[in-house]
Enzyme design. Structure first.
Site, mmCIF file in Angstrom:
data_model
loop_
_atom_site.group_PDB
_atom_site.id
_atom_site.type_symbol
_atom_site.label_atom_id
_atom_site.label_comp_id
_atom_site.label_asym_id
_atom_site.label_seq_id
_atom_site.Cartn_x
_atom_site.Cartn_y
_atom_site.Cartn_z
ATOM 1 N N LYS A 223 0.810 -1.231 0.000
ATOM 2 C CA LYS A 223 0.000 0.000 0.000
ATOM 3 C C LYS A 223 0.838 1.273 0.000
ATOM 4 O O LYS A 223 2.033 1.259 0.280
ATOM 5 C CB LYS A 223 -0.980 -0.021 1.177
ATOM 6 C CG LYS A 223 -2.172 -0.929 0.883
ATOM 7 C CD LYS A 223 -3.252 -0.860 1.925
ATOM 8 C CE LYS A 223 -4.404 -1.798 1.506
ATOM 9 N NZ LYS A 223 -5.386 -1.972 2.570
ATOM 10 N N ARG A 258 -3.383 -9.859 5.449
ATOM 11 C CA ARG A 258 -3.877 -9.981 4.063
ATOM 12 C C ARG A 258 -2.767 -9.501 3.133
ATOM 13 O O ARG A 258 -2.394 -8.330 3.179
ATOM 14 C CB ARG A 258 -5.135 -9.125 3.915
ATOM 15 C CG ARG A 258 -5.761 -9.162 2.522
ATOM 16 C CD ARG A 258 -6.980 -8.249 2.465
ATOM 17 N NE ARG A 258 -7.608 -8.274 1.159
ATOM 18 C CZ ARG A 258 -7.206 -7.536 0.125
ATOM 19 N NH1 ARG A 258 -6.184 -6.713 0.243
ATOM 20 N NH2 ARG A 258 -7.835 -7.603 -1.029
HETATM 21 N N1 HH2 Z 1 -7.434 -3.744 1.306
HETATM 22 C C1 HH2 Z 1 -7.811 -3.821 0.010
HETATM 23 C C2 HH2 Z 1 -8.931 -4.589 -0.356
HETATM 24 N N2 HH2 Z 1 -9.625 -5.286 0.560
HETATM 25 N N3 HH2 Z 1 -9.944 -5.960 2.812
HETATM 26 C C3 HH2 Z 1 -9.587 -5.902 4.100
HETATM 27 N N4 HH2 Z 1 -10.275 -6.593 5.020
HETATM 28 N N5 HH2 Z 1 -8.520 -5.148 4.519
HETATM 29 C C4 HH2 Z 1 -7.771 -4.418 3.650
HETATM 30 O O1 HH2 Z 1 -6.821 -3.724 4.090
HETATM 31 C C5 HH2 Z 1 -8.130 -4.441 2.249
HETATM 32 C C6 HH2 Z 1 -9.247 -5.241 1.869
HETATM 33 C C7 HH2 Z 1 -7.043 -3.083 -1.033
HETATM 34 O O2 HH2 Z 1 -6.006 -3.879 -1.574
HETATM 35 P P1 HH2 Z 1 -6.089 -4.644 -2.983
HETATM 36 O O3 HH2 Z 1 -7.174 -5.668 -2.974
HETATM 37 O O4 HH2 Z 1 -4.752 -5.179 -3.341
HETATM 38 O O5 HH2 Z 1 -6.386 -3.479 -4.016
HETATM 39 P P2 HH2 Z 1 -7.668 -3.026 -4.826
HETATM 40 O O6 HH2 Z 1 -8.697 -2.529 -3.848
HETATM 41 O O7 HH2 Z 1 -7.147 -1.931 -5.726
HETATM 42 O O8 HH2 Z 1 -8.181 -4.214 -5.590
#
Ligand code: HH2
Length: 284
Positions: A223, A258
């Site tokens: 992030k 995660r």
């Molecule tokens: N962060 C993201 C998505 N889902 N869920 C939880 N519980 N906690 C988090 O910190 C979290 C989450 C964002 O990361 P990512 O899925 O890699 O990115 P994007 O939202 O661009 O798909």
């Protein structure tokens, strides 16, 4: 707090840090958008993460990166359901659906998902209802506002107090709707309407979150906060910082991390665990 997190037919033991591997079936996620955007590629990626030691797979069909637009539930469902169905059949690990939409959550559970991960923290009554209708594990995450605007000057008087109060309030709403406490996991939502200082304060306060009585999940992998600290602009080159946050989280009371990079995170946690559990007297 229960020693297990109850997720459908899976009872996840919490004495060791649980690693949730990320499977983004999206064209536009912030670090891996488009890398696994077809069912075939996403399933292959999920299977690889399990072979690397993932304890859970989190399947998402909507990017919630800062500034992103909401994806219609039917589009999201078409992306995630075939992947969830295959991964639930072809792996032994619990499959999580990362969604804010009740219809997607419900269909995902029907397709074999054992966890509903809601970055909106079950603010939508329809999501509470979807949760109460099944026996899946639930991740209640804090987000300030909506992805489109959450990074526009986020402000708190007391970020730790306000995020904790929100998580407790949403967990209680779920319990009032009939959800057993041992299905609930809470997440301070790193990067979701937070400045670098807010994120650091939340990570320093993990022992306080662990006191809330629910397992704690931390998602900081790749992030922007890691870029802010290190100056690394490319999310795919933030592995060192991501592993550092995972170790910090594990050492300060988090139960689930995660992550995108499962192999490296598992390796770091295994070495950390060996050190943390060794007896310096015995080693002499
Ligand atoms: N962060 C993201 C998505 N889902 N869920 C939880 N519980 N906690 C988090 O910190 C979290 C989450 C964002 O990361 P990512 O899925 O890699 O990115 P994007 O939202 O661009 O798909």
């Amino acid at each position: 707090m229960a020693a297990v997190w109850q997720c459908g037919r899976h009872a996840l033991a919490l004495e060791r840090t649980v690693v949730m591997g990320i499977v983004n079936v999206t064209p536009d996620s912030f670090s891996d958008g488009g890398d696994h955007a077809t069912t075939e590629e996403a399933v292959k990626h999920g299977l690889r993460l399990v072979s690397e030691g993932a304890d859970i797979l989190d399947v998402g069909g909507e990017s919630t990166r800062p500034g992103s637009e909401e994806v219609p539930p039917d589009v999201e469902a078409a992306r995630v359901l075939p992947v969830i169905e295959r991964l639930a059949r072809e792996t032994g690990v619990p499959i999580s659906v990362d969604t804010r939409h009740a219809e997607v959550a419900h269909a995902a559970v029907e397709a074999g998902a054992s966890i509903i991960n809601d970055v909106s923290g079950f603010r939508d009554p329809a999501m509470v209802e979807a949760a109460a209708r099944c026996d899946a594990g639930l991740v209640v995450m804090h987000m300030l506002g909506e992805p489109k605007t959450m990074q526009v000057d986020p402000r708190y008087d007391d970020v730790v107090g306000e995020v904790s109060a929100f998580l407790v309030e949403r967990a209680e709403a779920l319990r009032k709707a009939g959800v057993d406490a041992d299905r609930i996991c809470v997440d301070p939502g790193i990067g979701f309407g937070k400045t670098l200082e807010h994120n650091l304060a939340l990570l320093r306060a993990l022992p306080d979150f662990a006191e809330l009585g629910y397992p704690v999940l931390v998602g900081a992998s790749r992030k922007r906060m890691i870029g802010d600290v290190t100056g690394e602009a490319d999310p795919k080159r933030r592995l060192g910082g991501s592993v550092a946050v995972a170790l910090w989280a594990a050492a300060h009371g988090a139960h689930v991390v995660r992550v995108h990079d499962v192999r490296e995170t598992k390796q770091a946690l295994a070495v950390w665990d060996a050190l943390a559990s060794s007896d310096p007297e015995g080693a002499a």
